[in-house]
Design a protein around this motif. Structure first.
Motif, PDB file in Angstrom:
ATOM      1  N   LYS A  83     -36.866  16.284 -22.494  1.00 44.09           N
ATOM      2  CA  LYS A  83     -35.408  16.346 -22.485  1.00 44.09           C
ATOM      3  C   LYS A  83     -34.876  15.759 -23.776  1.00 44.09           C
ATOM      4  O   LYS A  83     -35.299  14.714 -24.218  1.00 44.09           O
ATOM      5  CB  LYS A  83     -34.871  15.538 -21.302  1.00 44.09           C
ATOM      6  CG  LYS A  83     -35.030  16.246 -20.001  1.00 44.09           C
ATOM      7  CD  LYS A  83     -34.298  15.487 -18.900  1.00 44.09           C
ATOM      8  CE  LYS A  83     -34.633  16.092 -17.549  1.00 44.09           C
ATOM      9  NZ  LYS A  83     -34.027  15.341 -16.462  1.00 44.09           N
ATOM     10  N   ALA A  84     -33.930  16.443 -24.353  1.00 46.70           N
ATOM     11  CA  ALA A  84     -33.328  15.942 -25.590  1.00 46.70           C
ATOM     12  C   ALA A  84     -32.010  15.242 -25.271  1.00 46.70           C
ATOM     13  O   ALA A  84     -31.412  15.489 -24.242  1.00 46.70           O
ATOM     14  CB  ALA A  84     -33.098  17.096 -26.546  1.00 46.70           C
ATOM     15  N   GLN A  85     -31.573  14.425 -26.153  1.00 45.81           N
ATOM     16  CA  GLN A  85     -30.338  13.700 -25.918  1.00 45.81           C
ATOM     17  C   GLN A  85     -29.149  14.483 -26.440  1.00 45.81           C
ATOM     18  O   GLN A  85     -29.242  15.205 -27.422  1.00 45.81           O
ATOM     19  CB  GLN A  85     -30.406  12.355 -26.624  1.00 45.81           C
ATOM     20  CG  GLN A  85     -31.270  11.377 -25.863  1.00 45.81           C
ATOM     21  CD  GLN A  85     -31.025   9.960 -26.301  1.00 45.81           C
ATOM     22  OE1 GLN A  85     -30.058   9.679 -26.969  1.00 45.81           O
ATOM     23  NE2 GLN A  85     -31.911   9.081 -25.919  1.00 45.81           N
ATOM     24  N   VAL A  86     -28.047  14.312 -25.765  1.00 48.47           N
ATOM     25  CA  VAL A  86     -26.810  14.950 -26.176  1.00 48.47           C
ATOM     26  C   VAL A  86     -25.954  13.898 -26.859  1.00 48.47           C
ATOM     27  O   VAL A  86     -25.895  12.763 -26.415  1.00 48.47           O
ATOM     28  CB  VAL A  86     -26.084  15.497 -24.933  1.00 48.47           C
ATOM     29  CG1 VAL A  86     -24.789  16.163 -25.327  1.00 48.47           C
ATOM     30  CG2 VAL A  86     -26.985  16.456 -24.184  1.00 48.47           C
ATOM     31  N   VAL A  87     -25.275  14.297 -27.945  1.00 48.48           N
ATOM     32  CA  VAL A  87     -24.437  13.346 -28.666  1.00 48.48           C
ATOM     33  C   VAL A  87     -23.347  12.797 -27.759  1.00 48.48           C
ATOM     34  O   VAL A  87     -22.671  13.541 -27.067  1.00 48.48           O
ATOM     35  CB  VAL A  87     -23.797  14.033 -29.899  1.00 48.48           C
ATOM     36  CG1 VAL A  87     -22.774  13.106 -30.541  1.00 48.48           C
ATOM     37  CG2 VAL A  87     -24.862  14.435 -30.899  1.00 48.48           C
ATOM     38  N   GLY A  88     -23.202  11.492 -27.771  1.00 42.83           N
ATOM     39  CA  GLY A  88     -22.114  10.871 -27.043  1.00 42.83           C
ATOM     40  C   GLY A  88     -22.201  10.995 -25.538  1.00 42.83           C
ATOM     41  O   GLY A  88     -21.202  10.894 -24.841  1.00 42.83           O
ATOM     42  N   TRP A  89     -23.380  11.212 -25.014  1.00 48.86           N
ATOM     43  CA  TRP A  89     -23.527  11.335 -23.568  1.00 48.86           C
ATOM     44  C   TRP A  89     -24.749  10.552 -23.098  1.00 48.86           C
ATOM     45  O   TRP A  89     -25.773  10.636 -23.734  1.00 48.86           O
ATOM     46  CB  TRP A  89     -23.673  12.810 -23.178  1.00 48.86           C
ATOM     47  CG  TRP A  89     -23.608  12.998 -21.711  1.00 48.86           C
ATOM     48  CD1 TRP A  89     -24.667  13.075 -20.840  1.00 48.86           C
ATOM     49  CD2 TRP A  89     -22.422  13.035 -20.901  1.00 48.86           C
ATOM     50  NE1 TRP A  89     -24.205  13.181 -19.550  1.00 48.86           N
ATOM     51  CE2 TRP A  89     -22.838  13.158 -19.551  1.00 48.86           C
ATOM     52  CE3 TRP A  89     -21.062  12.990 -21.178  1.00 48.86           C
ATOM     53  CZ2 TRP A  89     -21.927  13.233 -18.494  1.00 48.86           C
ATOM     54  CZ3 TRP A  89     -20.176  13.071 -20.116  1.00 48.86           C
ATOM     55  CH2 TRP A  89     -20.607  13.192 -18.800  1.00 48.86           C
ATOM     56  N   PRO A  90     -24.709   9.810 -22.011  1.00 45.89           N
ATOM     57  CA  PRO A  90     -23.531   9.556 -21.192  1.00 45.89           C
ATOM     58  C   PRO A  90     -22.482   8.764 -21.959  1.00 45.89           C
ATOM     59  O   PRO A  90     -22.786   8.098 -22.939  1.00 45.89           O
ATOM     60  CB  PRO A  90     -24.079   8.730 -20.034  1.00 45.89           C
ATOM     61  CG  PRO A  90     -25.538   8.695 -20.151  1.00 45.89           C
ATOM     62  CD  PRO A  90     -25.912   9.153 -21.496  1.00 45.89           C
TER      63      PRO A  90
END
Lengths: 211, 582
Positions: free
Chosen positions: A79-86
């Motif tokens: 899983k990759a990270q999403v900018v500004g999330w959470p």
């Protein structure tokens, strides 16, 4: 269920044509359409199922051709990270540095397991020293430092091994410390005789009681 | 001391209309009004009232610093003593707004220095504040008393030193949750020896040591100190020394709560806490474990607000502490307490009104720990007065949320963050539409809503149909089509702030709000399906809106980020190159 807005025709722009939907092969048409480039590339395409239990996913194996513009994207393995999330503020990110990385430690022959926080240590030496203290009857072979402490009573040595993220059992000490902390899921102190497969080809010292 | 003013703008008091309220009386009455919303209403009654109001206003609240210019503000309100300003869009807290976007306080200070020499208070949120600005502030306003910076950036401890050095009448120095560069803790020594007026001191977000000696002396001589929040480098035994000098504190933020103490030191600390008879708010508690909780017990009975969001407590720790805190109204915790910890909250804190559960490891994607729907249900059962919740979790069900709002129908703020984007109800596999449907149907007083999970347009239909008091809506990875956003724009009469990211809303949705945006403070849309054409159209049709576009790619017509807000100041003059005002 999605209503067509009158404005789309009024403005003279046909949005349906350009609307992208994402779908994995074999998945039924999901009402959630793909949103933006960037987002679709960065997030694991688990969107059709829940994060944990996949079992109840209402996949009815719909015809892939049902999708409007199907973009078959291969889900990334991790899983990759999403900018500004959470949405957690950066000052809060910086503040919570220590949650601890606790892993189970099993020693062959010991009646119960222990847990250690790998983040408490900075080197293999420190970790093995701590493990020795935890399992005081045993001695642990430390290949890295060529230490073999023989316990006069028991006279047996233990080989420290760990299970990594891929599920493989590895000898402790081969990779840099930080990499080890990251990939280690659990530890096991194997009795010398069982650890034959893990012994290095050219052991620094061959003690008489194992190998 | 009232500034001189001409009476030319007023109609003659000697007019024959004896029914007119004398100006002095009107102004006297209006000066008692504090709420800026009330004042806004008053100013709309008639020209006389508008004038009377503007002369008597001492505090101005500006929710968007670009909605108005400093010149306009000083022109309308001549007698301001206190200013509150908010700058960047809220999503800047999560790195969605590039650096150097704007919201710099300096130009405001320059104008204020000329027109408001008697300025006393400045409260800023999400503004850029440099050390030069802080120095300018400290040296330009001789009567300056209170500064509060929340979620600001651009300054360092040097700026604080300037404040401490020059502001002889300072009562409040409140530095909260900021990106503050640390150039040492020497700034505390800059308060002069004869300085005693401090009432509020908060430097909890400092990332380094402070001069404890200076801090101790300061606390000792400021007998009116009621709020003291230190940073995590202050140790437990140092805390003791501070507490014995300030038993009058109402609001305490401790430093690090983990240190080897002798039994005698423990007893002394416990005694110090029990002497703080007015303590109602407790925070800090970095690295706290249940080991030293007993020193707090005597003070816990009086606590109404407990912030444990810096202490990675386990459920057992919380279960030990909370029975001593039956009067809590507000509680913030980390999700390390898990569902069992939340059950303890439900059973120990019947008066609870606000709960925030923060994720301890939000960016650790492999973790499955934390809180679930059952913890939330447990709290809702035990705390019927709950009306504010912020809840980060990794799984949720529609049924659970329905139960929760049935137990607690008075929610005014419901912020649920299911941390995996687009996640379904984990039991039924359905979208989370019915959860938020239940929220808006049941909680008629709802003012603020943040949604998450897999959501179709149905969620937005529900919101538009039922959330008649909704003022703030936060949307991420949700919706199926333009219709969703249209429902909200058409259906929520009180909507003021709408922020949307990574959702499939496009031009039709954006333009459906044409008539509405002037009644709102702002709209943010990022990673949606909006193009330049629609933004240009919006800007053309509504000249009193600023439509600001941020694009990654020069050539593409797709818009990455658009920020729309009403303004009477026209397009902003300080926009950086990456911001296009259409």
């Amino acid at each position: 269920m999605a209503k067509k807005s009158p404005e789309s025709n009024a403005v003279g722009l046909n949005f349906e044509e350009t609307e992208l939907t994402l779908g994995l092969p074999g998945e039924s048409r999901d009402p959630k359409s793909g949103t933006k480039r960037g987002f679709s590339e960065t997030v694991d395409l688990n969107l059709g199922g829940s994060g944990g239990g996949e079992a109840k996913d209402g996949n009815c194996n719909g015809d892939p051709s049902e999708n409007e513009v199907s973009v078959a994207v291969k889900p990334p393995t991790a899983k990759a990270q999403v900018v500004g999330w959470p949405p957690v503020r950066s000052y809060r990110k910086n503040v919570m540095t220590k949650t601890g990385k606790y892993v189970k430690v099993a020693a062959d022959g010991a009646p119960y397991l222990r847990k250690v926080d790998l983040e408490m240590y900075n080197s293999y030496q420190q970790l093995l020293g701590a493990l020795e203290e935890m399992f005081t009857c045993f001695t642990i072979r430390d290949y890295l430092n060529e230490r073999t402490i023989n316990d006069p009573v028991n006279g047996s040595e233990y080989v420290p091994a760990y299970e990594d993220k891929d599920g493989d059992w590895m000898l402790v000490g081969d990779v840099p410390w930080k990499m080890f902390v990251e990939s280690c899921k659990r530890l096991r102190l194997m009795k010398g005789s069982k650890a034959i497969g893990l012994a290095p080809r050219t052991p620094p010292q061959c003690s008489s009681t194992s190998c | 001391m009232d500034p001189k003013r001409s009476r030319n703008s007023h109609e003659s008091v000697n007019s024959s209309e004896s029914t007119r309220f004398p100006d002095e009386v009107l102004e006297r009455v209006l000066s008692l009004l504090t709420s800026h919303k009330d004042r806004s209403s008053v100013s709309l009654v008639c020209k006389d009232w508008y004038n009377a109001e503007r002369w008597t206003r001492t505090h101005v609240f500006i929710g968007n610093c670009y909605s108005v210019s400093p010149e306009i503000v000083v022109g309308r309100f001549p007698a301001i003593r206190s200013v509150t300003l908010k700058g960047k869009p809220r999503f800047s807290d999560f790195n969605l707004v590039p650096e150097n976007w704007g919201a710099d306080i300096h130009q405001w200070l320059v104008v204020f220095a000329e027109k408001y020499p008697f300025l006393e208070e400045l409260r800023l949120k999400r503004m850029t504040v440099t050390d030069e600005s802080l120095e300018f502030l400290a040296t330009s306003f001789s009567y300056f008393k209170a500064i509060s910076l929340m979620s600001c950036d651009g300054f360092s401890t040097d700026g604080l030193a300037a404040i401490a050095t020059h502001c002889k009448n300072l009562t409040e120095l409140d530095i909260q949750e900021n990106d503050m560069e640390d150039n040492g803790g020497g700034w505390l020594s800059c308060f002069p020896e004869n300085f005693t007026s401090l009432e509020v001191l908060n430097f909890a977000s400092q990332q380094g040591d402070v001069s404890f000696d200076a801090l101790e002396k300061l606390v000792d001589r400021c007998k009116s100190l009621r709020v003291l929040k230190v940073d995590k480098y202050v140790k437990l035994e140092q805390l003791h020394r501070l507490l014995v000098r300030a038993p009058q504190l109402t609001d305490l933020g401790t430093g690090n709560f983990q240190q080897e103490l002798t039994p005698r030191q423990c007893a002394e600390l416990e005694s110090a806490f029990s002497n703080c008879k007015n303590l109602h708010t407790l925070s800090g508690l970095w690295d706290a474990t249940s080991l030293y909780f007993p020193v707090l017990y005597s003070a816990c009975g009086r606590l109404t607000f407990l912030n444990l969001s810096y202490a990675a407590l386990q459920s057992g720790d919380l279960a030990k502490l909370l029975p001593h805190c039956p009067n809590l109204r507000r509680l913030w915790v980390l999700d390390t307490v898990e569902d069992e910890g939340l059950e303890a909250i439900g059973s120990s804190c019947p008066l609870l009104e606000e709960l925030r559960v923060f994720p301890a490891a939000p960016f650790d994607l492999d973790i499955n720990r934390g809180v679930t729907e059952s913890g939330f249900i447990a709290v809702s059962r035990g705390c019927p007065r709950l009306h504010y919740v912020l809840y980060f979790c990794r799984q949720m069900t529609n049924a659970a949320v329905a139960t929760i709002v049935q137990n607690c129908p008075d929610f005014t703020h419901f912020r649920l963050c299911i941390m995996n984007p687009g996640q379904r109800d984990y039991l039924t596999g359905e979208p989370m539409d019915e959860a938020f449907g239940a929220v808006v149907k049941t909680c008629t007083k709802l003012q603020r809503l943040a949604i998450s999970g897999l959501l179709t347009d149905l969620t937005f239909e529900y919101i538009g149909k039922y959330a008649k008091n909704l003022e703030t809506l936060s949307v991420a990875f949700a919706g199926s089509s333009d219709w969703g956003m249209q429902c909200v724009l058409r259906g929520c009469p009180k909507l003021r702030k709408l922020e949307i990211r990574d959702s499939p809303f496009g031009n039709a949705a954006l333009l459906s709000g044409l008539a509405k945006y002037e009644s709102m403070r702002s709209l943010w849309m990022s990673a949606c399906n909006v193009t330049m054409n629609a933004c240009k159209l919006l800007a053309r049709e509504k000249p009193r809106l600023n439509v600001e576009v941020m694009k990654d790619d020069e050539t593409d017509s797709q818009v990455d980020k658009v920020y729309v807000y009403r303004t009477i100041a026209g397009p902003r003059r300080d926009a950086p190159p990456f911001v296009l005002t259409l």
